[in-house]
Write a protein that holds these residues in place. Sequence first.
Motif, PDB file in Angstrom:
ATOM      1  N   TRP A  26      12.354  63.849 -48.726  1.00  0.00           N
ATOM      2  CA  TRP A  26      11.241  64.276 -49.579  1.00  0.00           C
ATOM      3  C   TRP A  26      10.905  63.173 -50.580  1.00  0.00           C
ATOM      4  O   TRP A  26       9.723  62.881 -50.815  1.00  0.00           O
ATOM      5  N   ARG A  28      11.319  59.942 -50.260  1.00  0.00           N
ATOM      6  CA  ARG A  28      10.609  58.866 -49.558  1.00  0.00           C
ATOM      7  C   ARG A  28       9.157  59.250 -49.297  1.00  0.00           C
ATOM      8  O   ARG A  28       8.251  58.449 -49.494  1.00  0.00           O
ATOM      9  N   MET A  29       8.927  60.481 -48.856  1.00  0.00           N
ATOM     10  CA  MET A  29       7.565  60.930 -48.532  1.00  0.00           C
ATOM     11  C   MET A  29       6.688  61.015 -49.777  1.00  0.00           C
ATOM     12  O   MET A  29       5.491  60.752 -49.708  1.00  0.00           O
ATOM     13  N   LYS A  30       7.269  61.396 -50.903  1.00  0.00           N
ATOM     14  CA  LYS A  30       6.501  61.614 -52.131  1.00  0.00           C
ATOM     15  C   LYS A  30       6.538  60.432 -53.090  1.00  0.00           C
ATOM     16  O   LYS A  30       5.949  60.499 -54.174  1.00  0.00           O
TER      17      LYS A  30
END
Length: 48
Positions: A26, A28-30
């Motif tokens: 999460w 990394r994605m955000k």
Amino acid sequence: MPGVAVGEIVRVLADDPAAANDIPAWCRMKGQEFVAADGHAFDVRRVL
């Protein structure tokens, strides 16, 4: 995370075994920084 100031660290408590993979993913994605894990506690620093 909107209520957290940039640079502050949030401790996430999770007893789901998948959290060990999900919380760093999460981050990394955000675009947030995964700081550390200690058992069921995960520290995330707000970057954006």
